[in-house]
Design an enzyme around this catalytic site. Structure first.
Site: not given
Ligand code: UT7
Length: 332
Positions: A113, A259, A289
């Site tokens: 990134c 980014h 992204n």
């Molecule tokens: O370029 C740099 C690279 N990446 C980043 O900068 C990403 C940085 N991180 C993020 O943007 C966030 O952490 C995410 C968008 C990836 C995830 O958001 P979050 O608020 O941290 O969600 P989470 O990982 O805590 O997941 C919450 C729930 C989980 O279910 P449970 O365990 O609460 O039942 C996940 O399994 O959401 C679930 N989940 C989804 N649900 C529907 C994870 N991915 C998905 C999905 N659709 N695509």
């Protein structure tokens, strides 16, 4: 010592639009979840037969046209990507071939990134010393052919999209007012495995094994929360270092380009630093992204829409896999 000025910027995204609703058909996800957690509404995916080479060629043509230059004016190509068309040689060599400028040095860099900011920094150093006069810096990614489109991979798959964008930097006299004022780069490999692709790996004997398909180790893995938390800490560090080095304040900046990883990261950083969202340009809702392409893709669109004028101070900042992060301050 010389200075680097921005001569032109260009971008290309593939025509195929993939919406959140389209992804709902492939995995257990929802448009609502994706929009709420990331701000993404849709992204672009390449068709078969199209890769970084074609996309970055199209982006370069746009930048050349906008800068009134010919491909033959370019004397160094730097191409940032985490998804090169082939393991080797680098995509920069293939782009050079397509641009029909043999003998021009062609350099692939990684840095994910932060790849574009690393690229601008390298270009700027070469221009400052007088070694090269006109440098093409490309950021390009094809993510769509390497994502896990099952529910297992949904946390990563919904975030990424394909695209390419570039900037042409050219030498100007040292006392020239405009140009790249500074670049600052960081990395912390202690977090390398918090966002990475493990396989195929030259550490494996052989590097490609059938079980890699089964264990999904050729798909990107991400510790989303760790990336998010670190990003919100490191963006301000990168931006404040750039401001301090140039003796300017937040108010002096005309436009911030972050980014495009997650709109919530941009919002959290802006809120914490007191940057009004109107001073940022974001297109993550349309493209997801696009990693190395994301900053020049946002820059190119912002410029097109008249949001960047000559003499404006533009602050670029990135954070991502490596972890790597960085900033660049440009007087446009
Ligand atoms: O370029 C740099 C690279 N990446 C980043 O900068 C990403 C940085 N991180 C993020 O943007 C966030 O952490 C995410 C968008 C990836 C995830 O958001 P979050 O608020 O941290 O969600 P989470 O990982 O805590 O997941 C919450 C729930 C989980 O279910 P449970 O365990 O609460 O039942 C996940 O399994 O959401 C679930 N989940 C989804 N649900 C529907 C994870 N991915 C998905 C999905 N659709 N695509």
């Amino acid at each position: 010592m010389y200075k680097s000025i921005v001569k032109g910027i260009g971008h290309h995204v593939p025509p195929k639009i993939v919406t959140n609703k389209d992804l709902e058909k492939l995995m257990d996800t929802s448009d609502e979840w994706i929009q709420q957690r990331s701000g993404i509404q849709e992204r672009r995916y390449v068709d078969e037969g199209v890769g970084n080479i074609e996309m970055s060629y199209a982006a370069t043509q746009m930048a050349l046209q906008r800068s009134n230059l010919k491909a033959q004016d370019i004397d160094l190509i730097i191409l940032a990507t985490l998804s090169p068309d082939y393991t080797f040689p680098g995509s920069a060599c293939f782009l050079q071939e397509k641009l029909e400028i043999p003998n021009v040095p062609a350099l692939d860099i990684r840095q994910q990134c932060t790849g574009f900011i690393y690229g601008v920094s390298i270009a700027d150093q070469f221009i400052r010393t007088g070694m090269y006069k006109t440098v093409l810096v490309v950021g390009t990614e094809v993510h769509s052919t390497g994502l896990d489109f099952t529910t297992r991979g949904r946390d990563v798959a919904v975030l990424f999209g394909d695209g390419a964008a570039c900037m042409i930097l050219q030498q100007a006299p040292e006392n020239f007012e405009r140009g790249v004022l500074s670049t600052h780069l960081w990395a912390d490999g202690r977090f390398a495995k918090d966002l990475w692709i493990q396989n195929p790996s030259s550490r494996e004997h052989p590097r490609m094994k059938p079980e890699m398909f089964e264990d999904a180790s050729w798909f990107p893995k991400m510790n989303g929360k760790k990336v998010f938390t670190m990003a919100v800490k490191k963006f301000p560090e990168a931006i404040l270092t750039a401001l301090k080095a140039n003796n300017v304040t937040l108010n002096d900046i005309g436009l911030f380009i972050f980014h495009q990883a997650n709109i919530r990261i941009v919002q959290a950083v802006c809120q914490g630093m007191g940057i009004p969202m109107e001073k940022t340009y974001n297109n993550i809702q349309k493209y997801g992204n696009t990693t190395a392409a994301s900053i020049p893709l946002a820059l190119s669109e912002a410029w097109e829409q008249g949001k960047i004028k000559e003499n404006d101070l533009v602050c670029l900042s990135a954070f991502g896999s490596g972890f790597t992060w960085g900033s660049a301050l440009i007087r446009w």
